[in-house]
Scaffold this motif. Sequence first.
Motif, short mmCIF file in Angstrom:
data_model
loop_
_atom_site.label_atom_id
_atom_site.label_comp_id
_atom_site.label_asym_id
_atom_site.label_seq_id
_atom_site.Cartn_x
_atom_site.Cartn_y
_atom_site.Cartn_z
N ILE A 102 30.67 45.35 -5.85
CA ILE A 102 29.36 44.85 -6.28
C ILE A 102 29.56 43.94 -7.49
N ARG A 103 28.97 42.76 -7.44
CA ARG A 103 28.99 41.83 -8.56
C ARG A 103 27.57 41.29 -8.79
N PHE A 104 27.30 40.83 -10.01
CA PHE A 104 26.03 40.14 -10.25
C PHE A 104 26.27 38.97 -11.20
N VAL A 152 19.65 41.41 -7.70
CA VAL A 152 20.75 40.56 -8.19
C VAL A 152 22.11 41.13 -7.80
N LEU A 153 22.16 42.36 -7.34
CA LEU A 153 23.43 43.00 -7.00
C LEU A 153 23.93 42.49 -5.66
N GLN A 154 25.16 42.00 -5.65
CA GLN A 154 25.74 41.36 -4.46
C GLN A 154 26.96 42.14 -3.97
N PRO A 209 29.73 36.14 -14.54
CA PRO A 209 29.46 37.24 -13.61
C PRO A 209 30.24 38.49 -13.99
N ALA A 210 29.75 39.62 -13.52
CA ALA A 210 30.35 40.89 -13.93
C ALA A 210 30.23 41.92 -12.82
N GLY A 211 31.02 42.98 -12.98
CA GLY A 211 30.88 44.15 -12.14
C GLY A 211 29.93 45.13 -12.79
N LEU A 212 29.77 46.28 -12.17
CA LEU A 212 28.85 47.28 -12.66
C LEU A 212 29.44 48.66 -12.36
N ALA A 271 34.58 54.55 -18.12
CA ALA A 271 35.27 53.49 -18.86
C ALA A 271 34.43 52.21 -18.88
N ARG A 272 34.71 51.39 -19.82
CA ARG A 272 34.15 50.05 -19.90
C ARG A 272 35.29 49.06 -20.05
N PRO A 273 35.09 47.81 -19.67
CA PRO A 273 33.83 47.24 -19.17
C PRO A 273 33.48 47.79 -17.80
#
Length: 324
Positions: free
Chosen positions: A5-7, A15-17, A57-60, A88-90
Amino acid sequence: MVKAIRFERVGGPEVLQWVDVEVGEPGPGQVRVKHHAIGLNFIDVYFRTGHYPLQLPAGLGMEAAGVVTAAGPGVSGLKVGDRVAYVARPPGAYAEERVLPADPLVKLPDAVSFDDAASAMLKGLTAQYLLRRTFRVEPGQTILIHAAAGGVGLIVCQWAKALGATVIGTVGSDEKAELAKAHGCDHPIVYTRENFTERVKEITGGAGVPVVYDSIGKDTYKGSLDCLAPLGYFVSFGSASGPLPPIDASEFANRGSLFFTRPTLFTYTSKREWLDAMAAELFDVIASGKVKTSINQRYALKDVADAHRDLESRKTTGSTILVP
């Protein structure tokens, strides 16, 4: 290539793809983990909406459990085939497989399943520091936990009960009241029709409680302060209804020399020895049966937008698992 999942922009669940991503090989101090179960948390909503900013863009996703499939140079204590879990992050746990630093990973005991670990790392470690470190609950005390039927709430109710405390919890419906009660909440309060501050005073004979654990924020702030006994602790660990108003220090003085703290999990797990001790205590209470993770919803990872909608509309209870 694996699915993840990326957005690319902040916004609603739409927005989640669901996209293909290249995982690659782990570098120094990193491992690659194939996920078997992924946890859903309200902090994911904060990142998706921009309440907590990310470079896009980022993951979640903050937590997951799975198996190590590769280890980079310099990794010690972990090998291919190890069962592990992490918070954990990110963000980036919403993926079939990912590469991440080895530091936040902990090995799973055989008695703890992937599902239990993925549903309990963030929420369970949060409950651990709330009850054992931020304010150390002792037998005979009475505590107040908001959102008692939520993921953290149900763990706090069970764990506090096992510690010998009396648990008061706010919930949004009779159904959630029954759920909280079944998990150790002695006095569920349906806030939609009851004034929780008045009920807390009734239950405690006017004395108030020594601690309020509040993940709701704006809507419960003033009422929570009214529930506290002198020298009580207001522990703000979330803001589901919106951020707190500006803090007026004199208010804490006038209400009986109260304490205010805004703890975060990543401070409490910032040292390896702290993380190991917290995880060991969490896994022990799960393996012993004192705490059950209450996985009440499961969604396919590709359907995570639906999971976010249900979470935000408060249709979920307990923990939610995303299945890769």
